[in-house]
Design a protein around this motif. Structure first.
Motif, PDB file in Angstrom:
ATOM      1  N   LEU A   1     -16.060 -12.398 -23.635  1.00 45.16           N
ATOM      2  CA  LEU A   1     -15.477 -11.984 -24.709  1.00 45.16           C
ATOM      3  C   LEU A   1     -15.308 -13.269 -25.700  1.00 45.16           C
ATOM      4  N   TYR A   2     -15.650 -13.020 -27.104  1.00 47.97           N
ATOM      5  CA  TYR A   2     -15.752 -14.222 -27.778  1.00 47.97           C
ATOM      6  C   TYR A   2     -14.761 -14.100 -29.092  1.00 47.97           C
ATOM      7  N   THR A   3     -13.751 -14.917 -29.414  1.00 46.28           N
ATOM      8  CA  THR A   3     -12.791 -14.682 -30.424  1.00 46.28           C
ATOM      9  C   THR A   3     -13.019 -15.697 -31.350  1.00 46.28           C
ATOM     10  N   VAL A   4     -12.812 -15.148 -32.779  1.00 40.33           N
ATOM     11  CA  VAL A   4     -12.921 -15.860 -33.977  1.00 40.33           C
ATOM     12  C   VAL A   4     -11.846 -15.908 -34.529  1.00 40.33           C
ATOM     13  N   TYR A   5     -11.180 -17.169 -35.157  1.00 44.05           N
ATOM     14  CA  TYR A   5      -9.968 -17.202 -35.634  1.00 44.05           C
ATOM     15  C   TYR A   5     -10.060 -17.256 -37.260  1.00 44.05           C
ATOM     16  N   PHE A   6     -10.148 -16.332 -37.968  1.00 41.25           N
ATOM     17  CA  PHE A   6     -10.535 -16.372 -39.452  1.00 41.25           C
ATOM     18  C   PHE A   6      -9.439 -15.968 -40.480  1.00 41.25           C
ATOM     19  N   ALA A   7      -9.609 -16.285 -41.780  1.00 42.73           N
ATOM     20  CA  ALA A   7      -8.705 -15.789 -42.775  1.00 42.73           C
ATOM     21  C   ALA A   7      -9.176 -14.609 -43.287  1.00 42.73           C
ATOM     22  N   PRO A   8      -8.706 -13.598 -43.204  1.00 39.76           N
ATOM     23  CA  PRO A   8      -9.295 -12.379 -43.880  1.00 39.76           C
ATOM     24  C   PRO A   8      -8.914 -12.102 -45.161  1.00 39.76           C
ATOM     25  N   VAL A   9      -9.996 -11.430 -45.911  1.00 35.25           N
ATOM     26  CA  VAL A   9      -9.906 -11.324 -47.353  1.00 35.25           C
ATOM     27  C   VAL A   9     -10.080  -9.903 -47.616  1.00 35.25           C
TER      28      VAL A   9
ATOM     29  N   THR B   1     -11.881 -20.446 -41.776  1.00 35.29           N
ATOM     30  CA  THR B   1     -10.808 -20.865 -40.915  1.00 35.29           C
ATOM     31  C   THR B   1      -9.548 -20.442 -41.300  1.00 35.29           C
ATOM     32  N   GLU B   2      -8.674 -19.918 -40.129  1.00 33.66           N
ATOM     33  CA  GLU B   2      -7.605 -19.410 -40.134  1.00 33.66           C
ATOM     34  C   GLU B   2      -6.533 -20.292 -40.991  1.00 33.66           C
ATOM     35  N   ASN B   3      -6.335 -21.408 -40.896  1.00 33.20           N
ATOM     36  CA  ASN B   3      -5.378 -22.207 -41.488  1.00 33.20           C
ATOM     37  C   ASN B   3      -5.772 -22.985 -42.739  1.00 33.20           C
ATOM     38  N   ASN B   4      -7.163 -23.706 -42.543  1.00 31.94           N
ATOM     39  CA  ASN B   4      -7.486 -24.561 -43.759  1.00 31.94           C
ATOM     40  C   ASN B   4      -8.516 -23.874 -44.469  1.00 31.94           C
ATOM     41  N   LYS B   5      -8.947 -22.579 -44.277  1.00 29.35           N
ATOM     42  CA  LYS B   5      -9.895 -21.977 -45.221  1.00 29.35           C
ATOM     43  C   LYS B   5     -11.183 -22.642 -45.231  1.00 29.35           C
ATOM     44  N   ARG B   6     -11.757 -23.301 -44.123  1.00 28.69           N
ATOM     45  CA  ARG B   6     -12.884 -24.052 -44.419  1.00 28.69           C
ATOM     46  C   ARG B   6     -13.984 -22.988 -43.716  1.00 28.69           C
TER      47      ARG B   6
ATOM     48  N   ASN C   1     -20.110  -7.044 -43.058  1.00 25.47           N
ATOM     49  CA  ASN C   1     -19.476  -7.949 -44.226  1.00 25.47           C
ATOM     50  C   ASN C   1     -18.008  -7.188 -44.325  1.00 25.47           C
ATOM     51  N   LYS C   2     -17.209  -7.797 -43.726  1.00 23.89           N
ATOM     52  CA  LYS C   2     -15.800  -6.977 -43.445  1.00 23.89           C
ATOM     53  C   LYS C   2     -14.643  -8.004 -43.350  1.00 23.89           C
ATOM     54  N   MET C   3     -13.685  -7.850 -44.472  1.00 23.80           N
ATOM     55  CA  MET C   3     -12.469  -8.867 -44.501  1.00 23.80           C
ATOM     56  C   MET C   3     -12.959 -10.092 -44.290  1.00 23.80           C
ATOM     57  N   GLY C   4     -13.877 -10.804 -45.036  1.00 22.05           N
ATOM     58  CA  GLY C   4     -14.304 -12.227 -45.099  1.00 22.05           C
ATOM     59  C   GLY C   4     -15.225 -12.547 -44.138  1.00 22.05           C
ATOM     60  N   LEU C   5     -15.374 -11.816 -43.045  1.00 23.95           N
ATOM     61  CA  LEU C   5     -16.210 -12.099 -42.054  1.00 23.95           C
ATOM     62  C   LEU C   5     -17.565 -11.494 -42.081  1.00 23.95           C
ATOM     63  N   GLN C   6     -18.627 -12.457 -41.799  1.00 23.29           N
ATOM     64  CA  GLN C   6     -19.886 -11.896 -41.950  1.00 23.29           C
ATOM     65  C   GLN C   6     -20.546 -11.974 -40.631  1.00 23.29           C
ATOM     66  N   MET C   7     -21.021 -10.962 -39.920  1.00 26.02           N
ATOM     67  CA  MET C   7     -21.602 -11.042 -38.784  1.00 26.02           C
ATOM     68  C   MET C   7     -23.131 -10.693 -39.044  1.00 26.02           C
ATOM     69  N   LEU C   8     -24.273 -11.594 -38.724  1.00 30.09           N
ATOM     70  CA  LEU C   8     -25.762 -11.136 -38.580  1.00 30.09           C
ATOM     71  C   LEU C   8     -26.186 -11.274 -37.098  1.00 30.09           C
ATOM     72  N   TYR C   9     -26.909 -10.195 -36.535  1.00 25.41           N
ATOM     73  CA  TYR C   9     -27.344 -10.169 -35.294  1.00 25.41           C
ATOM     74  C   TYR C   9     -28.548  -9.995 -35.311  1.00 25.41           C
ATOM     75  N   ALA C  10     -29.622 -10.762 -34.630  1.00 25.64           N
ATOM     76  CA  ALA C  10     -31.099 -10.493 -34.606  1.00 25.64           C
ATOM     77  C   ALA C  10     -31.310 -10.283 -33.150  1.00 25.64           C
ATOM     78  N   GLY C  11     -32.186  -9.147 -32.697  1.00 24.65           N
ATOM     79  CA  GLY C  11     -32.761  -9.189 -31.465  1.00 24.65           C
ATOM     80  C   GLY C  11     -34.080  -8.649 -31.502  1.00 24.65           C
TER      81      GLY C  11
ATOM     82  N   HIS D   1      -5.423 -12.234 -37.910  1.00 24.83           N
ATOM     83  CA  HIS D   1      -6.468 -13.020 -38.118  1.00 24.83           C
ATOM     84  C   HIS D   1      -7.265 -13.422 -36.971  1.00 24.83           C
ATOM     85  N   ARG D   2      -7.658 -12.407 -36.151  1.00 20.58           N
ATOM     86  CA  ARG D   2      -8.497 -12.531 -34.980  1.00 20.58           C
ATOM     87  C   ARG D   2      -9.720 -11.227 -35.223  1.00 20.58           C
ATOM     88  N   ALA D   3     -10.910 -11.808 -34.794  1.00 22.56           N
ATOM     89  CA  ALA D   3     -11.777 -11.047 -34.553  1.00 22.56           C
ATOM     90  C   ALA D   3     -12.771 -11.281 -32.940  1.00 22.56           C
TER      91      ALA D   3
END
Length: 493
Positions: free
Chosen positions: A444-452, A110-115, A75-85, A234-236
């Motif tokens: 590779l996977y890229t997320v476009y997000f609004a960091p906090v 989301t990066e522009n509209n904060k959805r 949980n970093k900069m407004g991005l939450q990643m949860l993995y289950a294996g 604004h990328r992860a």
């Protein structure tokens, strides 16, 4: 003898065999875990399935069953990643069933509209194939090809020679860079044995399965993940490096005498039948002669709180439920007003490395070959009940992680994630030059997000987060649908 009967025989043998395998140690998943910046735990999700049953007045499964699942959270900069294996399912910590399920969930603004956006990605299976004279897509599996769904169970039958199964699982710890913007973790399954099931996709695009064509033992199946967060751009990104180990043994069935299978057993030294060598044809010779190729099948989905999403190739083609060659480009996911929220990129590493064990037994030399990436019509795979019950039930409970924090997003997510036919897309990565040798590749996977800057609690307070694990989901789903049946039927049905 059909697939279910054969699986039943193997399970009976498995349950009647004892092993000298140390039990896996399980941690407890706590509400306060999600107040942290990160955590990594191996938890027993069947414990949570039993708690779920008690809370809802449902029959509980036997306490001898365990489902050990590796869970990591960032949980970093407004991005939450949860993995289950999923590590394995066990009975009394003595009999182990290894099923390589892998799922990643990403929640962010989301990066522009904060959805609020939720993106999910799951590894479904390996699939062998060879092109036919009527092949629709060269070097990529289609309905006119011969297809073998390689569905791993990894039953631990250490004292049985057909086949000798002793699959194990190793977890790689969650680590981070000093600035906590780069995170690494992973899992490795070793000596993993899989059914090779001849699969047919009809013109109506529905998939049916027949009895297993054979068994294959892979030296390993490894998943390494790297999450890199860049608040400036604004990328992860998540790099999924996977290694498909070489096939060490292959049992090819060609008939039955009563309940006894007729088979050929191939390994690196030759071909055998009932322990007697019948030729010098190795497993690699056999796969090369029959032009057998390898591919992986993955599932991608996304949900926005107040918008619909659509996905296109780099050339603008709609890829949802559609056959589209992606090549070395990317697939982009957009909100219906055009805001980009996610990319799956294949041009970063459009080649894979193949390690020819016959030439270099130490596997220290590799050769690059072009990978072939294509999206596919969804229905033919999504309706494959015999193969995908576990995966469907795995996805079915993913939205529960949002039920307390984002009830509206939960209501929308459950309609999509619970139904594989409503996926954004299924994509196939195929490896045409194969012969059973080790493969390494990394999309590779890229997320476009609004960091906090604040972390806060985003996915916390959800004790029933256990439902994200496929193992627990199997138990819950069967309890809900078939009250009164014995727990063992979860695994033999």
């Amino acid at each position: 003898m059909n697939f279910k009967a054969l699986l039943g025989i193997l399970l009976v043998a498995c349950l009647s065999t004892t092993f000298a395998i140390a039990p896996v140690s399980a941690d407890t998943l706590l509400r306060t875990d999600f107040e942290q910046e990160s955590f990594a735990k191996v938890v027993d999700y069947f414990d949570y399935a039993r708690a779920w049953a008690v809370l809802h007045g449902l029959p509980s499964m036997s306490s001898i069953w365990h489902a050990y699942t590796y869970v990591t959270y960032v949980n970093k900069m407004g991005l939450q990643m949860l993995y289950a294996g999923l590590c394995n399912i066990s009975a009394a910590d003595q009999v182990f069933l290894t099923i390589p399920l892998q799922t990643i969930l990403l929640h962010y603004k989301t990066e522009n509209n904060k959805r609020d956006a939720l993106v999910g990605s799951s590894f479904l299976m390996l699939m062998g194939f060879n092109d036919s004279a009527k092949s629709i897509y060269a070097n990529s599996p289609d309905r006119n090809d011969t297809l073998w769904a390689s569905f791993s169970f990894g039953l631990n039958l250490q004292n049985v020679t057909l086949p000798a199964l002793n699959s194990k699982c190793e977890v790689f710890p969650l680590t981070s860079s000093e600035d906590k913007l780069t995170w690494k973790w992973g899992m490795r399954y070793t000596n993993l044995t899989a059914f090779w099931i001849t699969t047919f996709i009809t013109e109506e695009n529905e998939t049916n399965t027949s009895r297993p064509w054979g068994f294959a033992t892979y030296e390993e199946l490894t998943f390494n993940y790297t999450l890199t967060i860049d608040p400036t751009t604004h990328r992860a990104t998540i790099s999924q490096d996977h290694a498909i180990g070489r096939i060490t043994n292959l049992w090819s069935f060609w008939g039955w005498i009563l309940f006894w299978p007729q088979y050929h057993h191939y390994n690196s030294s030759g071909c055998y039948q009932y322990g007697a060598k019948v030729s010098n044809e190795t497993v690699y010779d056999f796969l090369y002669k029959h032009n057998v190729k390898m591919s992986i099948v993955e599932f991608q989905t996304s949900i926005l709180l107040d918008r619909e999403t659509y996905c296109t190739s780099a050339s603008g083609q709609n890829v949802t439920n559609n056959d589209v060659f992606v090549g070395n480009s990317s697939i982009s996911t957009y909100a219906d007003d055009g805001e980009k929220i996610f990319d799956s990129s294949f041009g970063v590493k459009d080649t894979y490395n193949l390690f020819n064990y016959t030439e270099y037994p130490s596997e220290n030399v590799s050769h690059p070959y072009d990978a072939v990436v294509r999206t596919t019509e969804i229905t033919g795979y999504a309706k494959n009940d015999n193969l995908f019950n576990v995966q469907k039930n795995f996805a079915k409970y993913l939205p529960l992680i949002l039920v307390h924090m984002y009830p509206v997003l939960y209501s929308k997510a459950k309609e999509t994630i619970t139904n594989m036919t409503r996926a954004d897309y299924l994509f196939l990565i195929s490896y045409p030059t194969y012969s059973g040798y080790r493969i390494e590749h990394d999309p590779l996977y890229t997320v476009y997000f609004a960091p906090v800057t604040s972390t806060g609690i985003n996915l916390g307070g959800i004790i029933i987060i256990a439902a994200i694990a496929g193992a627990a989901v199997i138990a819950i789903a069967v309890v809900l649908k078939k009250k009164g049946q014995k727990p063992i039927q979860v695994f033999t049905k």
